[in-house]
Scaffold this active site. Sequence first.
Site, mmCIF file in Angstrom:
data_model
loop_
_atom_site.group_PDB
_atom_site.id
_atom_site.type_symbol
_atom_site.label_atom_id
_atom_site.label_comp_id
_atom_site.label_asym_id
_atom_site.label_seq_id
_atom_site.Cartn_x
_atom_site.Cartn_y
_atom_site.Cartn_z
ATOM 1 N N ASP A 13 38.905 68.308 68.866
ATOM 2 C CA ASP A 13 37.749 68.790 69.615
ATOM 3 C C ASP A 13 37.407 67.844 70.759
ATOM 4 O OD1 ASP A 13 35.739 70.521 70.179
ATOM 5 O OD2 ASP A 13 34.378 69.819 68.631
ATOM 6 N N HIS A 30 42.083 70.638 78.559
ATOM 7 C CA HIS A 30 43.097 71.216 77.663
ATOM 8 C C HIS A 30 44.491 70.683 78.012
ATOM 9 C CE1 HIS A 30 40.129 73.650 75.823
ATOM 10 N NE2 HIS A 30 39.967 74.497 76.822
ATOM 11 N N THR A 60 40.621 81.652 65.133
ATOM 12 C CA THR A 60 40.320 83.094 65.212
ATOM 13 C C THR A 60 39.024 83.313 65.991
ATOM 14 O OG1 THR A 60 39.371 82.831 62.995
ATOM 15 C CG2 THR A 60 41.523 83.894 63.121
ATOM 16 N N TRP A 63 38.841 83.301 70.520
ATOM 17 C CA TRP A 63 38.950 84.481 71.402
ATOM 18 C C TRP A 63 37.626 84.793 72.077
ATOM 19 C CZ3 TRP A 63 43.808 85.727 72.276
ATOM 20 C CH2 TRP A 63 44.768 85.531 71.289
ATOM 21 N N LEU A 125 59.366 64.702 60.414
ATOM 22 C CA LEU A 125 57.989 65.204 60.355
ATOM 23 C C LEU A 125 57.961 66.727 60.467
ATOM 24 C CD1 LEU A 125 54.868 64.381 60.643
ATOM 25 C CD2 LEU A 125 55.208 64.793 63.088
ATOM 26 N N SER A 180 34.659 73.985 60.695
ATOM 27 C CA SER A 180 34.946 75.074 61.644
ATOM 28 C C SER A 180 36.036 76.026 61.148
ATOM 29 C CB SER A 180 35.352 74.508 63.006
ATOM 30 O OG SER A 180 34.301 73.812 63.569
HETATM 31 C C1 FPP Z 1 38.614 72.115 71.568
HETATM 32 O O1 FPP Z 1 38.140 71.566 72.761
HETATM 33 C C2 FPP Z 1 40.027 72.356 71.544
HETATM 34 C C3 FPP Z 1 40.621 73.608 71.539
HETATM 35 C C4 FPP Z 1 39.936 74.876 71.805
HETATM 36 C C5 FPP Z 1 42.021 73.769 71.209
HETATM 37 C C6 FPP Z 1 42.900 72.566 71.250
HETATM 38 C C7 FPP Z 1 43.829 72.670 72.375
HETATM 39 C C8 FPP Z 1 44.557 71.643 72.862
HETATM 40 C C9 FPP Z 1 44.532 70.296 72.282
HETATM 41 C C10 FPP Z 1 45.431 71.847 74.058
HETATM 42 C C11 FPP Z 1 46.524 72.811 73.879
HETATM 43 C C12 FPP Z 1 47.390 72.543 72.698
HETATM 44 C C13 FPP Z 1 48.739 72.651 72.679
HETATM 45 C C14 FPP Z 1 49.471 72.446 71.435
HETATM 46 C C15 FPP Z 1 49.506 72.958 73.890
HETATM 47 P P1 FPP Z 1 36.833 72.240 73.362
HETATM 48 O O2 FPP Z 1 37.258 73.040 74.529
HETATM 49 O O3 FPP Z 1 36.093 72.996 72.314
HETATM 50 O O4 FPP Z 1 36.035 70.970 73.784
HETATM 51 P P2 FPP Z 1 34.432 70.866 73.937
HETATM 52 O O5 FPP Z 1 33.864 70.975 72.553
HETATM 53 O O6 FPP Z 1 34.242 69.508 74.541
HETATM 54 O O7 FPP Z 1 34.017 71.983 74.839
#
Ligand code: FPP
Length: 225
Positions: A13, A30, A60, A63, A125, A180
Amino acid sequence: MSNRPNHIAIIMDGNGRWAKERNMNRTAGHERGAEVVRTITSFCSIHPEIERLTLYAFSTENWKRPKLEVEFLMKLLEKYLKNEQKNYLEENVRFEPIGDLSIFSKSLRKVIDDLQSVTQGCNGLVQSLALNYGGRDEIVRAVNNLFPSTPITVEQLSNALDCKHDIDLLIRTGGDHRLSNFLLWQAAYAELFFTNTLWPEFTSVELESIIKKFKTVERRFGGLN
Ligand code: FPP
């Protein structure tokens, strides 16, 4: 005697906040997050005790985010899984996705399938990316897959899940203290570690220090020592 961090799960996160702090678009967070996925996987692949790394990449519930962000994440995932094939093989990492993959585009499913088959013979791994994964959705799909008229055991239910392996150590970055909907069943006796570090700033050094603390925790699994 110290605990072995056989199976580590991470709720990654903080990408959006990391980007915001730098006046950048959330998508930059991201992108940076994907790079950290690579370095943490690499670190785990050479760690003598870590057998599995399960990362929450898309839930899930994700989206519900703005369409553009969801589209960006889908493209990023596709690009990552395509470009990383070489590294998975070089580092002997087996890719085992979990989640309901049926909803993804044909091209993303193909990249997922390809990486899974190409790395099938890797015996280092095991890296699981949780994609369109929800703990509740997983349990419901598992139960629906079983004969409804037959009473089932805990072992049977465990074996029907996407992720059949209990978590030893579950880490959440980004400062919040919740699961979560991630690996509800498998985390039943996981040791939970929460850190304020935002995922794009998470390092192998911090992971190592969490593992060090984890090793000293007395784990009783509901029994007495
Ligand atoms: C939360 O950050 C993270 C996600 C929604 C997904 C995790 C995605 C990645 C680490 C990048 C893509 C992964 C791969 C494997 C290519 P957030 O957007 O909720 O952060 P915030 O809480 O600060 O808004």
